[in-house]
Design a protein around this motif. Structure first.
Motif, mmCIF file in Angstrom:
data_model
loop_
_atom_site.group_PDB
_atom_site.id
_atom_site.type_symbol
_atom_site.label_atom_id
_atom_site.label_comp_id
_atom_site.label_asym_id
_atom_site.label_seq_id
_atom_site.Cartn_x
_atom_site.Cartn_y
_atom_site.Cartn_z
ATOM 1 N N GLY A 130 0.767 -1.238 0.000
ATOM 2 C CA GLY A 130 0.000 0.000 0.000
ATOM 3 C C GLY A 130 0.794 1.280 0.000
ATOM 4 O O GLY A 130 0.208 2.369 -0.056
ATOM 5 N N TYR A 203 5.876 3.770 9.979
ATOM 6 C CA TYR A 203 4.564 3.473 9.411
ATOM 7 C C TYR A 203 3.656 2.918 10.511
ATOM 8 O O TYR A 203 3.889 1.816 11.018
ATOM 9 C CB TYR A 203 4.692 2.473 8.257
ATOM 10 C CG TYR A 203 5.545 2.989 7.126
ATOM 11 C CD1 TYR A 203 5.020 3.861 6.177
ATOM 12 C CD2 TYR A 203 6.896 2.639 7.020
ATOM 13 C CE1 TYR A 203 5.810 4.359 5.145
ATOM 14 C CE2 TYR A 203 7.691 3.130 5.994
ATOM 15 C CZ TYR A 203 7.142 3.993 5.066
ATOM 16 O OH TYR A 203 7.938 4.491 4.052
ATOM 17 N N VAL A 205 0.425 1.292 11.852
ATOM 18 C CA VAL A 205 -0.646 0.401 11.403
ATOM 19 C C VAL A 205 -1.488 0.020 12.620
ATOM 20 O O VAL A 205 -0.959 -0.216 13.702
ATOM 21 C CB VAL A 205 -0.060 -0.871 10.745
ATOM 22 C CG1 VAL A 205 -1.163 -1.832 10.319
ATOM 23 C CG2 VAL A 205 0.824 -0.507 9.555
ATOM 24 N N ARG A 210 -4.971 4.651 13.965
ATOM 25 C CA ARG A 210 -5.782 5.360 12.967
ATOM 26 C C ARG A 210 -6.751 6.325 13.650
ATOM 27 O O ARG A 210 -7.043 7.401 13.120
ATOM 28 C CB ARG A 210 -6.550 4.371 12.078
ATOM 29 C CG ARG A 210 -5.674 3.598 11.113
ATOM 30 C CD ARG A 210 -6.491 2.967 10.000
ATOM 31 N NE ARG A 210 -7.465 2.015 10.489
ATOM 32 C CZ ARG A 210 -7.214 0.720 10.703
ATOM 33 N NH1 ARG A 210 -5.990 0.244 10.487
ATOM 34 N NH2 ARG A 210 -8.156 -0.087 11.121
ATOM 35 N N HIS A 228 -5.336 6.660 4.824
ATOM 36 C CA HIS A 228 -4.123 6.028 4.318
ATOM 37 C C HIS A 228 -3.184 7.080 3.721
ATOM 38 O O HIS A 228 -3.571 7.890 2.888
ATOM 39 C CB HIS A 228 -4.457 4.990 3.251
ATOM 40 C CG HIS A 228 -3.245 4.264 2.758
ATOM 41 N ND1 HIS A 228 -2.545 3.371 3.538
ATOM 42 C CD2 HIS A 228 -2.589 4.318 1.579
ATOM 43 C CE1 HIS A 228 -1.526 2.910 2.853
ATOM 44 N NE2 HIS A 228 -1.519 3.469 1.660
ATOM 45 N N SER A 289 -0.935 3.980 7.876
ATOM 46 C CA SER A 289 -1.272 3.048 6.797
ATOM 47 C C SER A 289 -2.517 2.252 7.164
ATOM 48 O O SER A 289 -2.579 1.651 8.239
ATOM 49 C CB SER A 289 -0.105 2.089 6.543
ATOM 50 O OG SER A 289 -0.485 1.082 5.613
ATOM 51 N N THR A 290 -3.498 2.242 6.277
ATOM 52 C CA THR A 290 -4.663 1.380 6.463
ATOM 53 C C THR A 290 -4.407 -0.008 5.879
ATOM 54 O O THR A 290 -5.235 -0.898 6.034
ATOM 55 C CB THR A 290 -5.917 1.980 5.808
ATOM 56 O OG1 THR A 290 -5.695 2.110 4.399
ATOM 57 C CG2 THR A 290 -6.235 3.356 6.398
ATOM 58 N N GLY A 388 -4.264 2.734 -2.811
ATOM 59 C CA GLY A 388 -3.030 3.055 -2.096
ATOM 60 C C GLY A 388 -1.883 3.339 -3.035
ATOM 61 O O GLY A 388 -2.075 3.682 -4.205
#
Length: 500
Positions: A130, A203, A205, A210, A228, A289-290, A388
């Motif tokens: 992504g 990053y 996650v 989120r 994202h 990052s999703t 992404g």
């Protein structure tokens, strides 16, 4: 004779996490995954595992109810293939195996209980799928554990698992923030995966991180609600994490409406872990990052040839196939702008080039919209698109390029200022140039294939000429000429059209 039913191409992942149980159904097993259904239930399976060693009975009951619904949904949606995974709570709890056995009976598939290193690897592969050419440390914060792993491009190193998930930390500390801080400080000191993060990207996650990003977006007035790729300088993220801790001390987190009720008590622990990661790793940037374990699981199963493809361009090609008048025309447009860039010697980085190609692929996706709103609607479609492998500035560049293709370049018809402010002025100007080129190309060809290859660029001094082959000479017209002259002015040339 009745034909056998064709197997569905969709694929689903059931993810039994320590905090949530989730079902995600993807349209197809491709390089650029598109989710068609996404539902979670916050069960809190891992909330007592660290102190009791058991999955709580009420959490188990709630999770099994969710899994029955997910199994029924997969059946009525005719999902082609279902994968199921379980993470920290199920691997750590003494009754985890009994729960998994019952869950497998409900789901009708085997459930892979991920080891810590395996979970870390899949998280990293999710980020690889992504994020375009990632370089940094992936941190996946779940309810039961924190996975840390180094990633550079498509190379993934060995990872480490720590019992610092939000629920686990809440459990271990008996809801004492001071005790939680001591645990985090001890667990993160000397972790090799963090020591390699200096000056690189971290990053983030996981659902609770989120949620932190969602709060930051709202409070900062950021123009995009796309989670994202949302990026924060590490120094700003550190200040934000500290402020959240102060709000928690003052019991002011309960009023944060952009976060689900069940997640709010966990925000402080997520902020605490992020704060100490930044202190230890000293990264340059935090990127949310999703794409994580679920996407990594599917990415791992793709053939090598598919994994090596550019995720952004795969997504753009799919949109081109679905929404444009001619998919082949967009490919010819890429080659046409390649020739333009080469002839006028426009300087491009590799990233500039891939963004230009993405804009070409998406340059006709708004043709069904009312002409007065094509620019606005395509701007929204691209900036908020569900794909992404592109940064937020990259989204803004592609969206602005296609906006200018539809809306023109008049100063009275500019896109929203907030979107332009996501880019430096030089990139905004580059988007205007590309938008002008797209306007010329679509005016010439009416978005039909076979036309653009019969036109050629010539450059002599400050003059740029577009040459039409004889068989296309009747397409020369004043409007084509005026648009080409506008393009020439934007790149510092005089523009003219001839036929041969």
């Amino acid at each position: 004779m009745k034909r056998p039913r064709k197997r569905a191409s969709s694929v689903a992942v059931i993810d039994i996490g320590s905090n949530s149980v989730r079902l995600v159904v993807y349209e197809a097993m491709t390089r650029s995954l598109v989710s068609v259904f996404n539902e979670k239930t916050l069960c809190g399976l891992g909330r007592e595992v660290q102190t009791t060693g058991l999955l709580a009975p009420d959490a188990v009951a709630k999770a099994l109810t969710a899994l029955r619904r997910f199994h029924a949904l997969c059946r009525i949606m005719r999902v082609g293939r279902v994968h199921a995974i379980a993470t920290a709570a199920c691997r750590d709890a003494t009754n985890g195996a009994d729960f998994i056995a019952e869950a497998e009976g409900i789901c009708g598939v085997s459930i892979e209980i991920l080891s810590g290193p395996r979970e870390a690897k899949l998280s990293a592969l999710g980020v690889v799928s992504g994020v375009h050419k990632p370089d940094g440390i992936v941190g996946d914060l779940g309810g039961g554990s924190l996975e840390l792993i180094d990633v550079r491009g498509n190379r993934v190193r060995s990872g480490v698992t720590l019992a610092l998930g939000s629920l686990a930390l809440q459990d271990l500390s008996h809801k004492s923030l001071k005790r939680a801080e001591r645990i985090v400080r001890t667990e993160l000191s000397g972790v090799a995966q963090l020591e390699a993060g200096r000056g690189r990207t971290f990053y983030a996650v996981g659902g609770t991180w989120r949620a932190l990003a969602r709060i930051h977006i709202v409070q900062s007035g950021y123009p995009l609600r796309v989670m994202h790729g949302y990026s924060i300088p590490a120094v700003d993220a550190l200040d934000f994490a500290r402020r959240l801790r102060r709000l928690a001390s003052a019991n002011m987190l309960a009023d944060i409406e952009v976060v689900a009720d069940a997640r709010r008590p966990l925000l402080t622990y997520a902020a605490l872990v992020l704060e100490y990661i930044i202190r230890v790793a000293n990264p340059k940037t935090i990127v949310f990052s999703t794409f994580g374990v679920r996407e990594g699981l599917l990415y791992e199963r793709l053939p090598e040839a598919e994994r090596s493809k550019d995720g952004l361009l795969c997504a753009a090609r799919k949109l081109n196939e679905l929404l444009s008048r001619s998919a082949r025309h967009a490919e010819e447009l890429i080659a046409w702008t390649d020739r333009l860039v080469r002839v006028v010697r426009l300087r491009e980085t590799d990233e500039d080039r891939r963004l230009r190609h993405a804009a070409c692929l998406m340059s006709d996706v708004g043709w069904r919209v009312h002409p007065d709103y094509r620019g606005e609607q395509t701007l929204n479609l691209i900036t908020h698109g569900n794909f992404g492998a592109i940064s937020h500035p990259g989204r803004a560049f592609v969206a602005l390029s296609v906006f200018y293709r539809y809306a023109g370049l008049s100063e009275y018809n500019e896109p929203p200022t907030m979107i332009r402010e996501l880019l430096p002025p030089a990139m905004v100007e580059r988007a205007r140039v590309l938008g002008a080129a797209l306007r010329v190309a679509h005016m010439i060809s009416a978005a039909r294939p076979g036309v653009l290859p019969a036109t050629h660029f010539r450059s002599h001094g400050r003059n740029l000429t577009l040459v039409f082959e004889h068989k296309m000479a009747d397409l020369v017209a004043d409007r084509v000429g005026s648009r080409f002259k506008q393009l020439g002015r934007l790149i510092g040339r005089s523009g003219s059209i001839v036929s041969r």
